[in-house]
Design a protein around this motif. Structure first.
Motif, PDB file in Angstrom:
ATOM      1  N   THR A   1      -1.570  -4.490  -5.017  1.00 15.35           N
ATOM      2  CA  THR A   1      -1.070  -3.133  -4.745  1.00 15.35           C
ATOM      3  C   THR A   1      -2.241  -2.166  -4.655  1.00 15.35           C
ATOM      4  OG1 THR A   1      -0.817  -2.666  -7.111  1.00 15.35           O
ATOM      5  CG2 THR A   1       1.125  -3.504  -5.959  1.00 15.35           C
ATOM      6  N   SER A   2      -2.096  -1.180  -3.792  1.00 19.16           N
ATOM      7  CA  SER A   2      -3.087  -0.108  -3.669  1.00 19.16           C
ATOM      8  C   SER A   2      -2.358   1.209  -3.460  1.00 19.16           C
ATOM      9  CB  SER A   2      -4.028  -0.351  -2.477  1.00 19.16           C
ATOM     10  OG  SER A   2      -4.802  -1.518  -2.654  1.00 19.16           O
ATOM     11  N   CYS A   3      -2.931   2.271  -4.006  1.00 18.69           N
ATOM     12  CA  CYS A   3      -2.385   3.616  -3.805  1.00 18.69           C
ATOM     13  C   CYS A   3      -3.473   4.465  -3.160  1.00 18.69           C
ATOM     14  CB  CYS A   3      -1.958   4.219  -5.144  1.00 18.69           C
ATOM     15  SG  CYS A   3      -1.121   5.816  -4.988  1.00 18.69           S
ATOM     16  N   VAL A   4      -3.159   5.047  -2.018  1.00 24.57           N
ATOM     17  CA  VAL A   4      -4.136   5.835  -1.252  1.00 24.57           C
ATOM     18  C   VAL A   4      -3.934   7.319  -1.557  1.00 24.57           C
ATOM     19  CG1 VAL A   4      -4.978   6.411   1.052  1.00 24.57           C
ATOM     20  CG2 VAL A   4      -4.117   4.101   0.570  1.00 24.57           C
ATOM     21  N   CYS A   5      -4.996   7.969  -2.036  1.00 23.24           N
ATOM     22  CA  CYS A   5      -4.907   9.392  -2.415  1.00 23.24           C
ATOM     23  C   CYS A   5      -6.009  10.179  -1.725  1.00 23.24           C
ATOM     24  CB  CYS A   5      -5.017   9.535  -3.929  1.00 23.24           C
ATOM     25  SG  CYS A   5      -3.701   8.696  -4.833  1.00 23.24           S
ATOM     26  N   PRO A   6      -5.755  10.638  -0.502  1.00 31.77           N
ATOM     27  CA  PRO A   6      -6.777  11.408   0.218  1.00 31.77           C
ATOM     28  C   PRO A   6      -6.630  12.912  -0.005  1.00 31.77           C
ATOM     29  CG  PRO A   6      -5.002  10.820   1.706  1.00 31.77           C
ATOM     30  CD  PRO A   6      -4.606  10.327   0.339  1.00 31.77           C
TER      31      PRO A   6
ATOM     32  N   ILE B   1      -7.190   4.273  -4.457  1.00 26.07           N
ATOM     33  CA  ILE B   1      -8.211   4.587  -3.450  1.00 26.07           C
ATOM     34  C   ILE B   1      -8.277   6.105  -3.273  1.00 26.07           C
ATOM     35  CG2 ILE B   1      -8.988   4.181  -1.080  1.00 26.07           C
ATOM     36  CD1 ILE B   1      -7.133   1.675  -1.078  1.00 26.07           C
ATOM     37  N   PHE B   2      -9.310   6.719  -3.844  1.00 24.74           N
ATOM     38  CA  PHE B   2      -9.494   8.163  -3.714  1.00 24.74           C
ATOM     39  C   PHE B   2     -10.435   8.448  -2.554  1.00 24.74           C
ATOM     40  CE2 PHE B   2      -8.477   7.723  -8.280  1.00 24.74           C
ATOM     41  CZ  PHE B   2      -7.398   8.597  -8.352  1.00 24.74           C
ATOM     42  N   ILE B   3     -10.040   9.378  -1.676  1.00 24.13           N
ATOM     43  CA  ILE B   3     -10.837   9.711  -0.502  1.00 24.13           C
ATOM     44  C   ILE B   3     -10.929  11.239  -0.366  1.00 24.13           C
ATOM     45  CG2 ILE B   3     -11.164   9.291   1.959  1.00 24.13           C
ATOM     46  CD1 ILE B   3      -9.060   7.025   1.665  1.00 24.13           C
ATOM     47  N   PRO B   4     -12.174  11.810  -0.399  1.00 24.84           N
ATOM     48  CA  PRO B   4     -13.459  11.125  -0.562  1.00 24.84           C
ATOM     49  C   PRO B   4     -13.640  10.617  -1.997  1.00 24.84           C
ATOM     50  CG  PRO B   4     -13.781  13.491  -0.626  1.00 24.84           C
ATOM     51  CD  PRO B   4     -12.328  13.270  -0.280  1.00 24.84           C
ATOM     52  N   PRO B   5     -14.583   9.691  -2.239  1.00 25.83           N
ATOM     53  CA  PRO B   5     -14.781   9.128  -3.577  1.00 25.83           C
ATOM     54  C   PRO B   5     -15.044  10.179  -4.654  1.00 25.83           C
ATOM     55  CG  PRO B   5     -15.954   7.831  -1.945  1.00 25.83           C
ATOM     56  CD  PRO B   5     -15.439   9.045  -1.231  1.00 25.83           C
ATOM     57  N   LEU B   6     -15.651  11.323  -4.262  1.00 23.51           N
ATOM     58  CA  LEU B   6     -15.916  12.409  -5.208  1.00 23.51           C
ATOM     59  C   LEU B   6     -14.640  12.868  -5.905  1.00 23.51           C
ATOM     60  CD1 LEU B   6     -17.760  14.691  -6.368  1.00 23.51           C
ATOM     61  CD2 LEU B   6     -17.238  16.000  -4.290  1.00 23.51           C
ATOM     62  N   LEU B   7     -13.515  12.708  -5.227  1.00 26.20           N
ATOM     63  CA  LEU B   7     -12.227  13.154  -5.753  1.00 26.20           C
ATOM     64  C   LEU B   7     -11.910  12.495  -7.096  1.00 26.20           C
ATOM     65  CD1 LEU B   7      -9.646  14.783  -5.263  1.00 26.20           C
ATOM     66  CD2 LEU B   7      -8.765  12.865  -3.939  1.00 26.20           C
ATOM     67  N   LYS B   8     -12.301  11.247  -7.255  1.00 23.08           N
ATOM     68  CA  LYS B   8     -12.036  10.530  -8.505  1.00 23.08           C
ATOM     69  C   LYS B   8     -12.699  11.228  -9.682  1.00 23.08           C
ATOM     70  CE  LYS B   8     -12.175   5.871 -10.466  1.00 23.08           C
ATOM     71  NZ  LYS B   8     -12.531   4.450 -10.192  1.00 23.08           N
TER      72      LYS B   8
ATOM     73  N   ILE C   1       0.847  -1.190   0.000  1.00 26.19           N
ATOM     74  CA  ILE C   1       0.000   0.000   0.000  1.00 26.19           C
ATOM     75  C   ILE C   1       0.882   1.238   0.000  1.00 26.19           C
ATOM     76  CG2 ILE C   1      -1.801   1.267   1.232  1.00 26.19           C
ATOM     77  CD1 ILE C   1      -1.740  -2.017   2.506  1.00 26.19           C
ATOM     78  N   THR C   2       0.710   2.067  -1.008  1.00 23.51           N
ATOM     79  CA  THR C   2       1.467   3.311  -1.126  1.00 23.51           C
ATOM     80  C   THR C   2       0.556   4.473  -0.765  1.00 23.51           C
ATOM     81  OG1 THR C   2       2.797   2.384  -2.926  1.00 23.51           O
ATOM     82  CG2 THR C   2       2.786   4.787  -2.699  1.00 23.51           C
ATOM     83  N   VAL C   3       0.895   5.213   0.273  1.00 30.20           N
ATOM     84  CA  VAL C   3       0.089   6.383   0.647  1.00 30.20           C
ATOM     85  C   VAL C   3       0.638   7.588  -0.100  1.00 30.20           C
ATOM     86  CG1 VAL C   3      -0.692   7.875   2.507  1.00 30.20           C
ATOM     87  CG2 VAL C   3      -0.475   5.408   2.899  1.00 30.20           C
ATOM     88  N   ALA C   4      -0.135   8.046  -1.070  1.00 34.44           N
ATOM     89  CA  ALA C   4       0.231   9.234  -1.846  1.00 34.44           C
ATOM     90  C   ALA C   4      -0.632  10.395  -1.351  1.00 34.44           C
ATOM     91  CB  ALA C   4       0.050   8.972  -3.344  1.00 34.44           C
ATOM     92  N   SER C   5      -1.348  11.061  -2.248  1.00 34.32           N
ATOM     93  CA  SER C   5      -2.112  12.238  -1.854  1.00 34.32           C
ATOM     94  C   SER C   5      -2.844  12.780  -3.078  1.00 34.32           C
ATOM     95  CB  SER C   5      -1.153  13.308  -1.309  1.00 34.32           C
ATOM     96  OG  SER C   5      -1.780  14.569  -1.211  1.00 34.32           O
ATOM     97  N   THR C   6      -3.822  13.642  -2.826  1.00 34.52           N
ATOM     98  CA  THR C   6      -4.387  14.420  -3.935  1.00 34.52           C
ATOM     99  C   THR C   6      -3.266  15.192  -4.612  1.00 34.52           C
ATOM    100  OG1 THR C   6      -6.456  14.692  -2.726  1.00 34.52           O
ATOM    101  CG2 THR C   6      -6.071  16.203  -4.548  1.00 34.52           C
ATOM    102  N   GLY C   7      -2.268  15.600  -3.808  1.00 34.22           N
ATOM    103  CA  GLY C   7      -1.106  16.319  -4.331  1.00 34.22           C
ATOM    104  C   GLY C   7      -0.219  15.468  -5.223  1.00 34.22           C
ATOM    105  N   GLY C   8      -0.583  14.203  -5.426  1.00 39.70           N
ATOM    106  CA  GLY C   8       0.108  13.350  -6.383  1.00 39.70           C
ATOM    107  C   GLY C   8      -0.580  13.334  -7.732  1.00 39.70           C
ATOM    108  N   HIS C   9      -1.681  14.101  -7.832  1.00 39.67           N
ATOM    109  CA  HIS C   9      -2.445  14.178  -9.084  1.00 39.67           C
ATOM    110  C   HIS C   9      -2.656  15.614  -9.550  1.00 39.67           C
ATOM    111  CE1 HIS C   9      -3.620   9.883  -9.060  1.00 39.67           C
ATOM    112  NE2 HIS C   9      -3.616  10.025  -7.741  1.00 39.67           N
ATOM    113  N   ILE C  10      -2.674  16.542  -8.609  1.00 38.57           N
ATOM    114  CA  ILE C  10      -2.830  17.957  -8.949  1.00 38.57           C
ATOM    115  C   ILE C  10      -1.709  18.748  -8.271  1.00 38.57           C
ATOM    116  CG2 ILE C  10      -5.335  17.797  -9.159  1.00 38.57           C
ATOM    117  CD1 ILE C  10      -5.360  19.318  -6.357  1.00 38.57           C
TER     118      ILE C  10
END
Length: 300
Positions: free
Chosen positions: A213-218, A257-264, A168-177
């Motif tokens: 594998t999972s990537c967590v993007c909160p 895994i986008f949190i909250p789901p709306l983020l996706k 499990i890789t904990v990333a962030s919204t900051g890994g997409h924007i």
């Protein structure tokens, strides 16, 4: 296979992928059991790492907890034991390769083979990039992404031999924007997302389909990581809520895994919209947090 046959096959796969996603909206995915798995979580002395450790403890996992903060990681371990799990606390500086490798050997010798690895430790420096101290930039990358390589080299080979495990890789919204005043942080989290995708592809190429594998993007979490975070559309979330969403994604082998789901959905819009419209979209969010601007124009 000839390209003329591959193109229709691609379209067919795309159609069924969308159909599968639509079905999953109404039918819950089957959850796997993680009872008895040996789980290692970095940065588990507070925030999301601590809250996720509690979730693993509730599933009767055995826990190996790493953090640079001795008091914090021991508090997490104590609560995990109260929840009925076995928990081992280690003080580890994830910016130091030798520290990671040395402690990893100790874990393997004294406790056993890690089957779930959660790279969660992270650091940030909310300041304009020109004024960010060189040491801070280096440490952000050492902890937020380079450490992932050391933990992966230490623990994933056993998962590959057994063809069983989860990274499990904990990333962030900051890994997409991109967000101003956390340039090194965003850069490291973009790298973390890339790490997850590349590792996933490599495990598939090697036929290790049992290693998930999972990537967590909160979005913002109320963990003190940055001070006074706010957003009009997606307000800061409690670590406990995020941890429950992370666990849901892990149990169903969700890749991203986008949190909250709306983020996706919002990130999909961000990629489809022209630059000016995308900027306006994020302007609606009015993302804020405390930061320092050290840069000043030179006076003539």
């Amino acid at each position: 296979m000839h390209l003329l046959f591959e193109i229709p096959l691609f379209l067919l796969i795309t159609f069924f992928s969308y159909l599968e996603a639509l079905v999953k909206l109404f039918i819950s995915a089957k959850k796997k059991s993680i009872r008895g798995e040996l789980v290692l979580i970095t940065g588990s002395g507070h925030g999301l790492g601590r809250a996720t450790a509690y979730e693993f403890a509730k599933h009767q996992c055995n826990l190996v907890l790493w953090d640079i903060n001795k008091d914090g990681v021991e508090e997490t371990a104590e609560e995990c034991r109260r929840l009925g799990a076995t928990a081992h606390a280690f003080v580890v500086d994830c910016s130091k390769r030798k520290d990671i490798y040395k402690t990893a050997e100790k874990v393997k010798e004294e406790i056993g083979d890690v089957s779930i690895l959660m790279n969660n430790a992270g650091v940030v420096a909310p300041i304009d990039v020109v004024s960010t101290d060189d040491h801070d930039i280096q440490k952000i990358f050492e902890v937020n992404i380079i450490a992932h390589h050391w933990t992966t080299k230490a623990f994933v080979p056993t998962m590959m031999r057994n063809n069983h495990g989860h990274v499990i890789t904990v990333a962030s919204t900051g890994g997409h924007i991109v967000i101003p005043f956390v340039v090194p942080y965003c850069s490291s989290k973009f790298a973390a997302v890339g790490f997850h995708r590349a590792l996933t592809a490599e495990l598939t190429a090697l036929g290790k389909h049992g290693v998930k594998t999972s990537c967590v993007c909160p979005m913002f979490i109320k963990s003190g990581f940055v001070k006074n975070p706010s957003s009009r559309i997606m307000p800061p979330m409690e670590p406990e809520y995020v941890a429950k969403q992370v666990m849901k994604g892990i149990l169903t082998n969700e890749r991203m895994i986008f949190i909250p789901p709306l983020l996706k959905f919002i990130l999909m819009l961000d990629r489809l919209l022209p630059d000016r419209a995308a900027a306006a979209l994020w302007g609606l969010h009015e993302i804020k947090f405390d930061y320092v601007i050290g840069y000043k124009d030179e006076e003539n």
